[in-house]
Structure formats: C-alpha cells, structure tokens
Design a protein around this motif. Structure first.
Motif, PDB file in Angstrom:
ATOM      1  N   VAL A   1       0.759  -1.291   0.090  1.00  0.00           N
ATOM      2  CA  VAL A   1       0.058   0.098  -0.108  1.00  0.00           C
ATOM      3  C   VAL A   1       0.885   1.379  -0.087  1.00  0.00           C
ATOM      4  N   HIS A   2       1.769   1.214   0.692  1.00  0.00           N
ATOM      5  CA  HIS A   2       2.869   2.228   0.566  1.00  0.00           C
ATOM      6  C   HIS A   2       3.339   2.656  -0.715  1.00  0.00           C
ATOM      7  N   VAL A   3       3.559   1.554  -1.432  1.00  0.00           N
ATOM      8  CA  VAL A   3       4.327   1.717  -2.747  1.00  0.00           C
ATOM      9  C   VAL A   3       3.192   2.198  -3.716  1.00  0.00           C
ATOM     10  N   GLN A   4       2.099   1.756  -3.380  1.00  0.00           N
ATOM     11  CA  GLN A   4       0.892   2.322  -4.301  1.00  0.00           C
ATOM     12  C   GLN A   4       0.698   3.900  -3.917  1.00  0.00           C
ATOM     13  N   ARG A   5       0.780   4.243  -2.849  1.00  0.00           N
ATOM     14  CA  ARG A   5       0.731   5.880  -2.412  1.00  0.00           C
ATOM     15  C   ARG A   5       2.056   6.453  -2.784  1.00  0.00           C
ATOM     16  N   GLY A   6       3.075   5.583  -3.427  1.00  0.00           N
ATOM     17  CA  GLY A   6       4.215   6.472  -3.732  1.00  0.00           C
ATOM     18  C   GLY A   6       5.134   6.991  -2.507  1.00  0.00           C
ATOM     19  N   TYR A   7       5.001   6.097  -1.513  1.00  0.00           N
ATOM     20  CA  TYR A   7       5.803   6.079  -0.501  1.00  0.00           C
ATOM     21  C   TYR A   7       7.020   5.071  -0.344  1.00  0.00           C
ATOM     22  N   SER A   8       7.775   4.840  -1.205  1.00  0.00           N
ATOM     23  CA  SER A   8       8.639   3.796  -1.062  1.00  0.00           C
ATOM     24  C   SER A   8       9.511   3.667  -0.141  1.00  0.00           C
ATOM     25  N   HIS A   9       9.993   4.739   0.502  1.00  0.00           N
ATOM     26  CA  HIS A   9      11.041   4.666   1.701  1.00  0.00           C
ATOM     27  C   HIS A   9      10.169   3.932   2.888  1.00  0.00           C
ATOM     28  N   GLN A  10       8.878   4.443   2.942  1.00  0.00           N
ATOM     29  CA  GLN A  10       8.115   3.769   4.116  1.00  0.00           C
ATOM     30  C   GLN A  10       8.030   2.249   4.020  1.00  0.00           C
ATOM     31  N   ALA A  11       7.709   1.955   2.676  1.00  0.00           N
ATOM     32  CA  ALA A  11       7.721   0.427   2.391  1.00  0.00           C
ATOM     33  C   ALA A  11       8.856  -0.409   2.578  1.00  0.00           C
ATOM     34  N   CYS A  12      10.111   0.326   2.318  1.00  0.00           N
ATOM     35  CA  CYS A  12      11.377  -0.182   2.538  1.00  0.00           C
ATOM     36  C   CYS A  12      11.425  -0.517   4.175  1.00  0.00           C
ATOM     37  N   ALA A  13      10.871   0.429   4.730  1.00  0.00           N
ATOM     38  CA  ALA A  13      11.266   0.524   6.409  1.00  0.00           C
ATOM     39  C   ALA A  13      10.234  -0.602   6.989  1.00  0.00           C
ATOM     40  N   VAL A  14       9.014  -0.765   6.436  1.00  0.00           N
ATOM     41  CA  VAL A  14       8.381  -1.849   6.974  1.00  0.00           C
ATOM     42  C   VAL A  14       8.855  -3.152   6.449  1.00  0.00           C
ATOM     43  N   LEU A  15       9.111  -3.493   5.306  1.00  0.00           N
ATOM     44  CA  LEU A  15       9.874  -4.641   4.778  1.00  0.00           C
ATOM     45  C   LEU A  15      11.272  -5.131   5.439  1.00  0.00           C
ATOM     46  N   ARG A  16      11.931  -4.070   5.777  1.00  0.00           N
ATOM     47  CA  ARG A  16      13.306  -4.392   6.534  1.00  0.00           C
ATOM     48  C   ARG A  16      12.964  -4.939   8.039  1.00  0.00           C
ATOM     49  N   ASP A  17      11.868  -4.305   8.702  1.00  0.00           N
ATOM     50  CA  ASP A  17      11.285  -4.774   9.920  1.00  0.00           C
ATOM     51  C   ASP A  17      10.946  -5.978   9.870  1.00  0.00           C
ATOM     52  N   VAL A  18      10.294  -6.501   8.769  1.00  0.00           N
ATOM     53  CA  VAL A  18      10.097  -8.016   8.749  1.00  0.00           C
ATOM     54  C   VAL A  18      10.979  -8.839   8.604  1.00  0.00           C
ATOM     55  N   MET A  19      12.033  -8.375   7.674  1.00  0.00           N
ATOM     56  CA  MET A  19      13.232  -9.275   7.751  1.00  0.00           C
ATOM     57  C   MET A  19      14.238  -9.299   9.044  1.00  0.00           C
ATOM     58  N   SER A  20      13.897  -8.359   9.692  1.00  0.00           N
ATOM     59  CA  SER A  20      14.737  -8.388  10.998  1.00  0.00           C
ATOM     60  C   SER A  20      14.033  -9.285  12.133  1.00  0.00           C
ATOM     61  N   GLN A  21      12.970  -9.954  11.630  1.00  0.00           N
ATOM     62  CA  GLN A  21      12.345 -11.046  12.745  1.00  0.00           C
ATOM     63  C   GLN A  21      13.179 -12.246  12.744  1.00  0.00           C
ATOM     64  N   PRO A  22      13.850 -12.682  14.064  1.00  0.00           N
ATOM     65  CA  PRO A  22      14.569 -13.898  13.926  1.00  0.00           C
ATOM     66  C   PRO A  22      13.799 -15.190  13.667  1.00  0.00           C
ATOM     67  N   SER A  23      12.714 -15.117  13.775  1.00  0.00           N
ATOM     68  CA  SER A  23      12.130 -16.475  13.512  1.00  0.00           C
ATOM     69  C   SER A  23      11.229 -16.511  12.275  1.00  0.00           C
ATOM     70  N   LEU A  24      11.597 -15.676  11.324  1.00  0.00           N
ATOM     71  CA  LEU A  24      10.888 -15.640   9.950  1.00  0.00           C
ATOM     72  C   LEU A  24      11.065 -16.713   9.152  1.00  0.00           C
ATOM     73  N   PRO A  25      10.214 -17.401   8.594  1.00  0.00           N
ATOM     74  CA  PRO A  25      10.565 -18.806   7.766  1.00  0.00           C
ATOM     75  C   PRO A  25      11.315 -18.421   6.428  1.00  0.00           C
ATOM     76  N   ALA A  26      12.102 -19.278   6.088  1.00  0.00           N
ATOM     77  CA  ALA A  26      12.654 -19.147   4.949  1.00  0.00           C
ATOM     78  C   ALA A  26      11.990 -18.460   3.643  1.00  0.00           C
ATOM     79  N   GLU A  27      10.971 -19.204   3.459  1.00  0.00           N
ATOM     80  CA  GLU A  27       9.922 -18.788   2.396  1.00  0.00           C
ATOM     81  C   GLU A  27       9.560 -17.571   2.364  1.00  0.00           C
ATOM     82  N   LEU A  28       9.287 -17.050   3.831  1.00  0.00           N
ATOM     83  CA  LEU A  28       8.706 -15.647   4.003  1.00  0.00           C
ATOM     84  C   LEU A  28       9.604 -14.503   3.564  1.00  0.00           C
ATOM     85  N   LYS A  29      10.853 -15.021   4.209  1.00  0.00           N
ATOM     86  CA  LYS A  29      12.114 -14.142   4.028  1.00  0.00           C
ATOM     87  C   LYS A  29      12.584 -13.972   2.695  1.00  0.00           C
TER      88      LYS A  29
END
Length: 263
Positions: free
Chosen positions: A192-220
């Motif tokens: 949704v952030h990308v659709q709104r034209g706020y790529s920097h906010q989208a990147c922040a959200v995605l990096r937060d997801v990737m920082s999760q220690p128990s993130l499954p490999a497929e989702l990562k």
C-alpha cells in the motif's frame, strides 16, 4: 368447639400436603431438566464426533463419506454456540462452503453480540469475493472487539479494494499493534505504501519484517523480493538488483520474475 378444632387441624395439614406436592413437582422438574441436559450433552458429543470423523475422511480422500458424516452431524447438532461453530468450521473445511455460510449467518442472527461469529463471517465473505458484506461484518466484529486481528485485516483489505489507501494504512497500523506477529499483513502494508508513492516507508516496513529472528525461509525470500521491487520502484537499481538476485532462487519464481530480473 369441635368444629373449630377440626378446622384448625385441617388448616395446619393442608399447607403441609401442599408443600409436599410442591416438593414432589420440583423434584420431577429437576429430574426432567437433568434428562434434557444429559440429552443435549450427548447430542453435542455426537455432533463433535461426526465432525471429527468427517474431517478425517476428507483428509484421507473420501469426500462422499465425509458428506454423509456431516449430514449426520447436522441432524445431531444441539442449539449451542460452540458446537454450532465447530460444525460450521467442519463444513467449511470439507468444502461445503454454502452450508458453512448458512450456519454462521444463523448464528449471527441468534448471537448478534458475538464478535467471533462476525469475524468469521467477514473472512468467509472475503474468501467468496463478497467484499462489501465482508467489510460490514468486519465492522460489526470491531465494534464488539476493537482488537480483532482477522476483522482488522479484512477491513484493511476492503479499504484497499475501495482505493481508500490512507484509511487502509491506518487500519494496517492498528493491526500491526494488535497482532505484531502477523508478517503477511506487514507485507500488504508495504504494498500500500508503494501504491501511495512512499517507497521509503515500504522499505522500512519490509526491513522490519526481515529483522524478525524466527521468520520462515520462504517468507524471508518473498520479503527480500518485495524489497527489491520497492527499491526498483524508487530507481535504486543497485540495491534492487542485490535483493532480487538473492531472492530469485529462494522463492517460487515465475518466468516473468526472471525476465524482470534480466531487464
């Protein structure tokens, strides 16, 4: 005097007999209620057992047998909320979506203040492609339980479908607070952030997801792919290539994905 004495004796005896009668009737009533309660409990157990056997039959590849067992479960069902919910879920799991929907609709009429029923109806209607009804039941669930994760998810998705992106972002943020472990919702928020034209906010959200220690490999891998696409949308091609190149072999990539990476 004799009459008076006789009348007095009778007046003392009548209440005693009346009390005995009341006690007897009460005992009979309690006995009758006990029988009814036992019958309801037996029907509840029977319904649950048929539902369990139906799911097992479906999982083992015997849909016709599952149907027969579910029909018997419907015949046995008592009129209590939890057993009916269990039955409705079994119907849904076994592919009888229309019957499951009818069960939940009837439960919503009988238990209009049960948030779980409205929440489940929201999910079902969304799955069936009826977004307006899904949104309506999501709102009903949230009035009863403002922290309902499933209802917040459907509300956010319905807002995206209506292209009310600002409202969708606000709802996704509410959802991230109510259910911080729900990573899939954060990926949707990034889109949704990308659709709104706020790529920097989208990147922040995605990096937060990737920082999760128990993130499954497929989702990562999926998150890294989306992060690469987000960098590409922001014309940050070097960073995009790094993430896309790493994720391409870690996810179920299509020919179009590989072609995009070549370009």
């Amino acid at each position: 005097m004799a009459k008076t004495s006789s009348h007095s004796t009778l007046s003392r005896c009548v209440p005693a007999w009346a009390r005995l009668g009341v006690v007897a009737l009460t005992g009979m009533g309690m006995f009758g209620c006990s029988i009814v309660r036992r019958q309801i409990a037996e029907r509840r157990e029977s319904c649950d057992a048929y539902c369990k056997r139906a799911r097992e039959a479906k999982n083992e590849g015997y849909p016709d047998q599952a149907d027969l067992l579910l029909n018997e479960a419907v015949r046995q069902r008592p009129d209590d909320l939890e057993t009916r919910r269990h039955l409705a879920e079994s119907l849904w799991e076994c592919g009888r979506q229309r019957d499951a929907l009818l069960e939940y609709r009837e439960l919503a009429e009988k238990h209009p203040r049960d948030a779980r029923v409205h929440q489940r109806l929201a999910m079902i209607y969304w799955t069936l492609g009826q977004s307006d009804l899904a949104a309506r039941h999501a709102e009903s669930a949230l009035r009863l339980d403002p922290h309902s994760a499933d209802a917040l998810l459907i509300k956010a998705r319905a807002e995206v479908a209506r292209e009310d992106l600002d409202a969708a972002v606000a709802t996704y943020i509410r959802l991230s607070k109510a259910a911080p472990e729900l990573m899939a919702a954060k990926l949707e928020l990034a889109e949704v952030h990308v659709q709104r034209g706020y790529s920097h906010q989208a990147c922040a959200v995605l990096r937060d997801v990737m920082s999760q220690p128990s993130l499954p490999a497929e989702l990562k891998a999926e998150t890294e792919w989306k992060l690469g696409l987000t960098f590409a949308a922001a014309d940050r091609w070097s960073e995009a290539a790094n993430y896309l190149g790493f994720a391409i072999d870690q996810r179920n990539s299509t020919a179009a994905d590989r072609q995009f990476l070549v370009l």
